[in-house]
Design an enzyme around this catalytic site. Structure first.
Site, mmCIF file in Angstrom:
data_model
loop_
_atom_site.group_PDB
_atom_site.id
_atom_site.type_symbol
_atom_site.label_atom_id
_atom_site.label_comp_id
_atom_site.label_asym_id
_atom_site.label_seq_id
_atom_site.Cartn_x
_atom_site.Cartn_y
_atom_site.Cartn_z
ATOM 1 N N HIS A 136 44.757 84.173 68.999
ATOM 2 C CA HIS A 136 44.738 83.892 70.434
ATOM 3 C C HIS A 136 44.062 84.999 71.224
ATOM 4 O O HIS A 136 43.664 84.791 72.365
ATOM 5 C CB HIS A 136 46.159 83.649 70.937
ATOM 6 C CG HIS A 136 46.675 82.298 70.576
ATOM 7 N ND1 HIS A 136 47.456 81.538 71.418
ATOM 8 C CD2 HIS A 136 46.509 81.551 69.458
ATOM 9 C CE1 HIS A 136 47.751 80.388 70.832
ATOM 10 N NE2 HIS A 136 47.192 80.381 69.641
ATOM 11 N N HIS A 304 46.717 76.684 59.914
ATOM 12 C CA HIS A 304 47.972 75.947 59.780
ATOM 13 C C HIS A 304 48.467 75.881 58.339
ATOM 14 O O HIS A 304 49.398 75.134 58.043
ATOM 15 C CB HIS A 304 47.799 74.541 60.359
ATOM 16 C CG HIS A 304 47.541 74.552 61.834
ATOM 17 N ND1 HIS A 304 47.197 73.424 62.544
ATOM 18 C CD2 HIS A 304 47.558 75.561 62.732
ATOM 19 C CE1 HIS A 304 47.017 73.734 63.818
ATOM 20 N NE2 HIS A 304 47.232 75.037 63.947
#
Length: 761
Positions: A136, A304
């Site tokens: 992020h 993920h």
């Protein structure tokens, strides 16, 4: 990866090609305001409060509050050295030489499984959290203007530290603090934050592609970055699209689909599940980070493969974000009063569950889970839409983060399901599924690109793990020669017949592409002679081709780069113009630029660097919703120039006759080609009057006779109308500052020419 609100090219920028918040039309709104809570010692009555409200944390000035449409020059003073507690003499690269990299990496590996009571690690491993921290930080980068990204540690400050998509990353940074404290100035926060994710992947079994140190910290929020015009977090994405069904219509320079998200909404477009629609948004968002479909699929699946999302609770009861939390929270936000508020009771994105059976292990579990099960739409405990398998074997369900005897259903976001239903992504993912080694290598390379994109060329890389391979997205440039007779080259250029304006304009156009935001562009490499730059309208292709046809044989004759030759020609033009003004000066020159080739140039990713306006050459490609002077500020900030440097360069460029297409606007002199201070003298002369015309231009008339003396654009007259810029103009208009004007012009010019010479630092 933990709680990605993502799973994922600039087109026509004519609506508004720049970062609005950085410019005058930001209407004075603050990003954050100080928190005057009722528990403080301040009276609730503002009239009784003895201090200036918002004076400590407001990002607006009183001037902009009163006159919101005034030209706001704050963008040009971002990261002033006065905000740096380490002082002007601090040299991060010198500190890096003292860093024991292996000891740091060892400490980082130990951190991954050193679970803390105050914020326990899921399954005893912080890998997912640290990957999300790095992701992020780096993932806010967008190629349109090069802003965002992890290259400056800006995630520590508002608004990024308080974005809805960054919930709980305050905890990740606080977990890193003991290591930052130990190594001090020898490692920046920016490097440490990005390193955390790479070490996490290594600790969980991925062979990473490499890592480079070299990111320098900022010490003030980057309020010059435009994150969107919305006035509320997670406002519907329709607000930044002309047509939300056509992702290419997203407002530039944005890449994320909603305010406060890094990429796309994990629940679907505007929170409505539709994997095919989400796939289209993913493709456009990642393209705006210069990622292709394979890189996008690899990053989505690899992100993920590990970690989990957190939504086991009521998101509405979370406390305020870090920037508005009470002082006793000490910079932490989103306090969760539910149960322990941590571990299995953590609420972050609102989705709940892990993607794979073994979420602390690098493997192919994401693909096995995605393709070997049918999925149905359900709601998480926090009420967020997600996908869960219709049926699954007990042993394939991931265990609870606190109690391994308990198992839960895995989950997928809408972005994950997009990898299964979009035919292009599906084909890529099935290839990955059948070749784990290929998947691991592709992901490792994509992760390296994601986390190093805004670090610039390899000249900025430091460390023992820097990959030797040159990658096209790094904008490689071969080293140029430094051993040649500079004076002889300049004499040869002087006899070529090129005019001052031709030499200076070409050198300027070559260098002005530099962006300090991601350290791309600039004169080094001479990419102005390659596609796409050679055909950009602002480079006047016909004039450029002629100048290159003269300079390239000279470069070949002396065995030097065309990049050096272009800059030398510009320097020569300035020396000739200064001499014509009665001042002898030698423009400093640093040899050694190299020439890039087409094979070294990712033409598609260079398209966003095209200047759509250039106040220095009095040109705009078309009319935009922001003013021409605002576009000039945006270009100036990207080049790393200050307001005084902008002022002296514009005034000098006008006198050198470098206007686009040889227009006469702003050339307030009868001695074109002489580097005089006439622009400022005549701009500030009250014997003149200034009248607008019906063509959007202005006439400068003799106040007594009414005779038109010159014409001007807004980009000219702003240096007399804006109070700050006028103060600089008056300095250069003074009779005793003619030589200062030339000296300052040369200093600013050299700064632009050398902006991308990282090898000189």
């Amino acid at each position: 990866m933990e709680d990605n609100k993502h799973s994922n090219s600039p087109d026509d920028l004519s609506k508004c090609p720049v970062n609005h918040e950085a410019l005058p039309l930001n209407n004075g709104d603050t990003i954050v305001e100080g928190n005057h809570d009722s528990a403080s010692n301040h009276s609730s009555s503002a009239g009784k409060c003895p201090v200036m409200h918002g004076g400590n944390t407001s990002t607006k000035s009183n001037v902009m509050e009163w006159w919101p449409n005034a030209l706001n020059l704050d963008i040009l003073s971002q990261h002033d050295t006065k905000t740096n507690p380490l002082g002007q003499d601090f040299n991060y690269h010198e500190e890096l030489k003292k860093l024991d990299i292996e000891a740091l990496k060892k400490d980082m590996h130990a951190l991954m499984t050193d679970s803390q009571d105050w914020w326990p690690a899921d399954w005893g491993h912080y890998g997912g959290l640290m990957i999300r921290l790095s992701w992020h930080s780096a993932g806010s980068y967008r190629i349109s203007d090069g802003r965002g990204g992890g290259g400056s540690g800006n995630q520590r400050f508002a608004p990024l530290n308080s974005w809805p998509d960054n919930v709980s990353l305050d905890k990740a940074r606080r977990l890193l603090w003991p290591i930052k404290k130990k190594y001090g100035n020898k490692v920046s926060w920016a490097d440490l934050i990005v390193l955390a994710g790479t070490i996490a992947y290594e600790n969980m079994g991925l062979k990473t592609f490499g890592f480079a140190f070299g990111r320098e910290d900022i010490w003030h929020p980057e309020t010059d970055t435009y994150w969107g015009a919305e006035k509320e977090w997670l406002a519907p994405s329709d607000e930044r699209y002309d047509n939300v069904d056509d992702p290419k219509t997203m407002e530039n320079p944005l890449a994320a689909v909603q305010m406060g998200l890094i990429y796309v909404n994990p629940e679907g477009v505007n929170g409505k599940q539709d994997p095919l629609k989400t796939a289209a948004q993913i493709r456009e968002t990642f393209a705006r980070m210069a990622m292709d479909d394979e890189e996008t699929a690899a990053l989505t699946a690899g992100g993920h493969t590990v970690g989990k999302t957190h939504g086991n609770g009521d998101a509405s009861i979370l406390g305020p974000d870090p920037e508005t939390a009470n002082v006793e929270e000490q910079g932490l936000g989103w306090k969760n009063p539910s149960h322990s508020g941590k571990g299995r009771y953590t609420v972050t994105s609102g989705l709940e569950g892990a993607w794979t059976t073994h979420p602390t292990k690098w493997d192919g579990g994401f693909f096995e889970m995605l393709f070997n099960h049918e999925w149905e739409s359900v709601k998480s405990p926090a009420g967020a839409w997600q996908w869960e398998p219709v049926s699954i074997k007990e042993e394939d369900r991931p265990v609870d983060v606190e109690d391994s005897s308990i198992r839960h259903n895995p989950m997928m976001t809408d972005a994950d399901m997009a990898m299964k239903v979009d035919p292009i992504y599906k084909e890529i993912c099935l290839k990955f599924m059948n070749d784990q080694e290929y998947f691991s290598d592709t992901f490792a390379r994509a992760w390296f690109k994601l986390t190093h994109r805004d670090l610039g060329p390899k000249a900025n890389y430091f460390g023992t793990d820097v990959p030797q391979e040159d990658l096209v997205w790094q904008d490689p440039i071969p080293a140029g020669t430094t051993n040649y007779d500079v004076i002889a080259v300049k004499n040869r250029i002087a006899s070529s017949g090129l005019s001052i304006s031709e030499m200076v304009a070409t050198a300027w156009d070559s260098a002005r592409t530099f962006r300090g935001s991601d350290k791309r562009g600039g004169a080094n490499g001479a990419r102005i002679r390659l596609a796409p730059q050679k055909d950009w309208q602002g480079n006047e292709p016909k004039r450029l081709a002629y100048v290159l046809s003269v300079l390239e044989p000279i470069a070949s004759e002396f065995g030097i780069s065309i990049a050096d030759t272009i800059v030398l020609a510009g320097n020569l033009g300035i020396e000739q113009a200064a001499n014509a003004a009665g001042i002898n000066i030698l423009v400093p020159f640093a040899a050694g630029r190299g020439d890039a080739t087409d094979d070294m140039t990712d033409a598609d990713s260079f398209e966003p660097l095209e200047p759509l306006a250039d106040g220095y050459r009095n040109w705009s490609k078309k009319d935009y919703v922001v003013s021409s002077e605002e576009l000039m500020l945006d270009r100036t900030q990207l080049m790393g120039l200050t307001a005084p440097e902008m002022t002296v360069l514009v005034g000098g460029m006008r006198m050198l006759g470098t206007n686009y297409d040889n227009t006469k606007h702003g050339i307030f002199t009868d001695k074109v080609g002489a580097l005089t201070n006439d622009f400022f003298v005549n701009l500030t002369d009250m014997n003149n009057s200034w009248k607008p015309t019906d063509k959007g231009l202005y006439e400068i008339r003799d106040r007594k006779t009414g005779v038109v003396k010159w014409t001007a654009t807004r980009m000219d007259l702003v240096f007399g109308s804006n109070s700050i810029l006028r103060s600089y103009s008056e300095v250069y208009a003074q009779d005793d500052n003619k030589e200062r004007f030339v000296n300052d012009f040369v200093k600013a010019w050299v700064k632009v020419m050398n902006a991308d010479r990282f090898d000189l630092n």
